[in-house]
Motif scaffolding. Structure first.
Motif, PDB file in Angstrom:
ATOM      1  N   ALA A  83       0.813  -1.222   0.000  1.00 49.87           N
ATOM      2  CA  ALA A  83       0.000   0.000   0.000  1.00 49.87           C
ATOM      3  C   ALA A  83       0.846   1.271   0.000  1.00 49.87           C
ATOM      4  CB  ALA A  83      -0.923   0.006   1.220  1.00 49.87           C
ATOM      5  N   ASP A  84       2.154   1.135   0.199  1.00 48.81           N
ATOM      6  CA  ASP A  84       3.030   2.312   0.215  1.00 48.81           C
ATOM      7  C   ASP A  84       3.073   2.972  -1.157  1.00 48.81           C
ATOM      8  OD1 ASP A  84       3.663   1.634   2.814  1.00 48.81           O
ATOM      9  OD2 ASP A  84       5.590   0.714   2.304  1.00 48.81           O
ATOM     10  N   ALA A  85       3.356   4.263  -1.167  1.00 48.19           N
ATOM     11  CA  ALA A  85       3.584   4.965  -2.432  1.00 48.19           C
ATOM     12  C   ALA A  85       4.820   4.391  -3.113  1.00 48.19           C
ATOM     13  CB  ALA A  85       3.766   6.453  -2.176  1.00 48.19           C
ATOM     14  N   ARG A  86       4.771   4.281  -4.444  1.00 50.37           N
ATOM     15  CA  ARG A  86       5.913   3.768  -5.188  1.00 50.37           C
ATOM     16  C   ARG A  86       7.152   4.611  -4.893  1.00 50.37           C
ATOM     17  NH1 ARG A  86       4.913  -0.359  -9.227  1.00 50.37           N
ATOM     18  NH2 ARG A  86       3.069  -1.357  -8.374  1.00 50.37           N
ATOM     19  N   GLY A  87       8.258   3.910  -4.635  1.00 53.93           N
ATOM     20  CA  GLY A  87       9.522   4.598  -4.434  1.00 53.93           C
ATOM     21  C   GLY A  87       9.704   5.203  -3.062  1.00 53.93           C
ATOM     22  N   THR A  88       8.835   4.872  -2.102  1.00 56.98           N
ATOM     23  CA  THR A  88       9.016   5.363  -0.736  1.00 56.98           C
ATOM     24  C   THR A  88      10.406   4.972  -0.240  1.00 56.98           C
ATOM     25  OG1 THR A  88       6.657   5.159  -0.253  1.00 56.98           O
ATOM     26  CG2 THR A  88       8.152   5.268   1.632  1.00 56.98           C
ATOM     27  N   VAL A  89      11.144   5.928   0.297  1.00 61.87           N
ATOM     28  CA  VAL A  89      12.535   5.656   0.668  1.00 61.87           C
ATOM     29  C   VAL A  89      12.617   5.031   2.051  1.00 61.87           C
ATOM     30  CG1 VAL A  89      13.445   7.485  -0.797  1.00 61.87           C
ATOM     31  CG2 VAL A  89      12.903   7.973   1.596  1.00 61.87           C
ATOM     32  N   SER A  90      13.683   4.270   2.264  1.00 64.86           N
ATOM     33  CA  SER A  90      13.928   3.627   3.547  1.00 64.86           C
ATOM     34  C   SER A  90      14.162   4.670   4.640  1.00 64.86           C
ATOM     35  CB  SER A  90      15.156   2.722   3.438  1.00 64.86           C
ATOM     36  OG  SER A  90      15.579   2.264   4.709  1.00 64.86           O
ATOM     37  N   THR A  91      13.689   4.343   5.839  1.00 67.10           N
ATOM     38  CA  THR A  91      13.945   5.199   6.998  1.00 67.10           C
ATOM     39  C   THR A  91      15.071   4.665   7.866  1.00 67.10           C
ATOM     40  OG1 THR A  91      12.263   4.013   8.302  1.00 67.10           O
ATOM     41  CG2 THR A  91      11.533   5.954   7.049  1.00 67.10           C
ATOM     42  N   ALA A  92      15.754   3.607   7.411  1.00 64.52           N
ATOM     43  CA  ALA A  92      16.834   3.013   8.201  1.00 64.52           C
ATOM     44  C   ALA A  92      18.004   3.979   8.317  1.00 64.52           C
ATOM     45  CB  ALA A  92      17.291   1.712   7.562  1.00 64.52           C
ATOM     46  N   SER A  93      18.617   4.004   9.488  1.00 67.40           N
ATOM     47  CA  SER A  93      19.797   4.848   9.690  1.00 67.40           C
ATOM     48  C   SER A  93      21.067   4.167   9.198  1.00 67.40           C
ATOM     49  CB  SER A  93      19.942   5.192  11.176  1.00 67.40           C
ATOM     50  OG  SER A  93      20.073   4.005  11.951  1.00 67.40           O
ATOM     51  N   ASN A  94      21.064   2.848   9.161  1.00 66.77           N
ATOM     52  CA  ASN A  94      22.243   2.107   8.726  1.00 66.77           C
ATOM     53  C   ASN A  94      22.414   2.225   7.215  1.00 66.77           C
ATOM     54  OD1 ASN A  94      23.503  -0.593   7.663  1.00 66.77           O
ATOM     55  ND2 ASN A  94      24.143  -0.439   9.810  1.00 66.77           N
ATOM     56  N   PRO A  95      23.588   2.600   6.718  1.00 68.72           N
ATOM     57  CA  PRO A  95      23.733   2.849   5.277  1.00 68.72           C
ATOM     58  C   PRO A  95      23.523   1.610   4.409  1.00 68.72           C
ATOM     59  CG  PRO A  95      25.869   2.930   6.386  1.00 68.72           C
ATOM     60  CD  PRO A  95      24.829   2.900   7.463  1.00 68.72           C
ATOM     61  N   LEU A  96      23.977   0.451   4.855  1.00 70.07           N
ATOM     62  CA  LEU A  96      23.781  -0.760   4.050  1.00 70.07           C
ATOM     63  C   LEU A  96      22.322  -1.179   4.060  1.00 70.07           C
ATOM     64  CD1 LEU A  96      24.735  -3.110   2.341  1.00 70.07           C
ATOM     65  CD2 LEU A  96      25.424  -4.301   4.451  1.00 70.07           C
ATOM     66  N   ILE A  97      21.685  -1.167   5.210  1.00 72.68           N
ATOM     67  CA  ILE A  97      20.271  -1.534   5.288  1.00 72.68           C
ATOM     68  C   ILE A  97      19.442  -0.581   4.438  1.00 72.68           C
ATOM     69  CG2 ILE A  97      18.265  -1.752   6.804  1.00 72.68           C
ATOM     70  CD1 ILE A  97      20.347  -4.016   7.046  1.00 72.68           C
ATOM     71  N   ARG A  98      19.781   0.698   4.455  1.00 76.60           N
ATOM     72  CA  ARG A  98      19.029   1.672   3.653  1.00 76.60           C
ATOM     73  C   ARG A  98      19.142   1.346   2.161  1.00 76.60           C
ATOM     74  NH1 ARG A  98      20.854   5.700   6.098  1.00 76.60           N
ATOM     75  NH2 ARG A  98      22.518   6.364   4.677  1.00 76.60           N
ATOM     76  N   VAL A  99      20.342   1.029   1.695  1.00 73.65           N
ATOM     77  CA  VAL A  99      20.529   0.680   0.278  1.00 73.65           C
ATOM     78  C   VAL A  99      19.775  -0.606  -0.062  1.00 73.65           C
ATOM     79  CG1 VAL A  99      22.235  -0.255  -1.335  1.00 73.65           C
ATOM     80  CG2 VAL A  99      22.658   1.925  -0.189  1.00 73.65           C
ATOM     81  N   LEU A 100      19.883  -1.607   0.801  1.00 74.11           N
ATOM     82  CA  LEU A 100      19.209  -2.873   0.510  1.00 74.11           C
ATOM     83  C   LEU A 100      17.694  -2.703   0.508  1.00 74.11           C
ATOM     84  CD1 LEU A 100      21.384  -5.463   2.491  1.00 74.11           C
ATOM     85  CD2 LEU A 100      21.526  -4.808   0.076  1.00 74.11           C
ATOM     86  N   GLU A 101      17.161  -1.904   1.421  1.00 77.22           N
ATOM     87  CA  GLU A 101      15.715  -1.693   1.450  1.00 77.22           C
ATOM     88  C   GLU A 101      15.249  -0.912   0.227  1.00 77.22           C
ATOM     89  OE1 GLU A 101      14.396  -2.056   6.111  1.00 77.22           O
ATOM     90  OE2 GLU A 101      14.476  -0.048   5.216  1.00 77.22           O
ATOM     91  N   ASP A 102      15.996   0.115  -0.170  1.00 83.65           N
ATOM     92  CA  ASP A 102      15.597   0.886  -1.347  1.00 83.65           C
ATOM     93  C   ASP A 102      15.697   0.042  -2.619  1.00 83.65           C
ATOM     94  OD1 ASP A 102      14.983   3.151   0.104  1.00 83.65           O
ATOM     95  OD2 ASP A 102      16.905   4.140  -0.252  1.00 83.65           O
ATOM     96  N   ALA A 103      16.667  -0.852  -2.674  1.00 85.01           N
ATOM     97  CA  ALA A 103      16.775  -1.764  -3.820  1.00 85.01           C
ATOM     98  C   ALA A 103      15.638  -2.781  -3.802  1.00 85.01           C
ATOM     99  CB  ALA A 103      18.131  -2.464  -3.804  1.00 85.01           C
TER     100      ALA A 103
END
Length: 341
Positions: free
Chosen positions: A226-246
């Motif tokens: 249900a999220d908007a397409r392309g909603t960005v990760s809120t993770a503070s960890n840089p690797l987790i943020r990249v993996l979630e956005d991917a």
């Protein structure tokens, strides 16, 4: 702790290739000795940028990255930006690389790594097999030099994901896959082949991705269809943020295909099997690739009944415990991400 094993990977990075690299970065029993970049999910230059960027993101140094062929052996290149995003990593953005490519190409990188670690090197191929086929042409002794080869590719008694019968990696360059399987005819150490029949059982979900973020000490907002397409990760960890956005892009693609808000982790399973073959059950068979069929080009055929009268040239994954795999994946990648901060 098990001793570290030298590992050489050939990737077309790609969302799930990035997850596989993160797994290897986080595996203390793996010494990554080289990365070959293969045209596939995106063009080879973008694959190189992705590989160098992931190394920079993860603070991994001393791993040579080599550029492979920009095209398959004989067919025009097809890429999969619809599946992996324009740059191959969905919505993720990587830092600028702080290292350079090797002066030698990916086929030579295979050969160099095999000769540097004879009888010890574990090879992992998660993209089209162009580089490996070219390496075999240059060094036919590769099957004897490698301790193990794990290939993510093919579909055995199972539907394809590119054509009705063909899996993506093999479909992009069927000629190279056929050469690789032929190159292992009569080899003592048969390649381990993980096809869609196995890897589509390993499905990442938003719940599992949240577990990974938690293991990294970086909880983020759980994803939802249900999220908007392309909603960005809120993770503070840089690797987790990249993996979630991917992964969000990958989830959206699978959702649009009617498969659910999930994503198949084909390539991380190959990385895990490279280090521990016992997590999958196998069956040996002669394997070949259809090259000329009007409807079946790129189809991988396993002769289970030995109708061809040929000895097996591969062992094919036929069963896996997805929960056990994800426990291992989350433990390793989560702990590695946590160390990165």
């Amino acid at each position: 702790m098990r001793p570290r094993r030298p590992v050489f990977v050939d990737v077309d990075t790609g969302v799930d290739d990035a997850m596989a690299l993160a797994y290897l970065f986080g595996s203390e029993d793996a010494e990554l000795v080289g990365i070959a970049s293969t045209a596939g999910n995106v063009g080879v230059r973008q694959v190189c940028r992705n590989n160098l960027g992931l190394l920079a993101l993860c603070g991994v140094t001393g791993v040579p990255v080599s550029m492979g062929s920009a095209t398959p052996l004989s067919a025009p290149l097809r890429t999969a930006e619809d599946t992996h995003g324009p740059q191959g990593l969905g919505y993720a953005r990587l830092p600028e690389a702080n290292s350079e490519l090797t002066t030698y190409d990916a086929a030579e990188a295979w050969v160099r790594a095999a000769h540097a670690h004879p009888g010890e090197l574990i090879g992992v191929a998660t993209g089209p097999l162009t580089n490996l086929a070219l390496a075999l042409r240059a060094e036919p002794a590769l099957p004897r030099l490698l301790a193990r080869l794990v290939i993510m590719g093919g579909a055995f008694d199972y539907r394809g994901n590119t054509t009705p019968v063909a899996e993506w990696n093999v479909s992009v360059d069927p000629e190279s896959a056929a050469e690789v399987f032929a190159g292992w005819n009569g080899a003592e150490n048969l390649p381990i082949v993980l096809g869609l029949n196995l890897t589509e059982n390993v499905a990442m979900t938003p719940e599992l991705l949240s577990r990974l973020a938690g293991a990294a000490g970086s909880p983020s907002t759980p994803m939802s269809a249900a999220d908007a397409r392309g909603t960005v990760s809120t993770a503070s960890n840089p690797l987790i943020r990249v993996l979630e956005d991917a992964m969000r892009f990958y989830f959206e693609f699978h959702h649009d295909q009617g498969e659910g808000y999930l994503a198949h982790l084909h390539d991380p399973l190959a990385a895990a099997v490279a280090l521990d073959t016992e997590i999958v059950r196998y069956r040996a068979a002669p394997v070949d690739v259809e090259l000329t069929g009007t409807l079946t080009r790129g189809m991988t055929i396993a002769d289970w009944s030995r109708r061809w009268g040929r000895e097996p040239n591969a062992v094919i994954g036929v069963d896996v415990d997805p929960a056990a795999f994800f426990d291992r994946f989350i433990d390793r990648v989560g702990a590695f991400a946590k160390r990165l901060g």
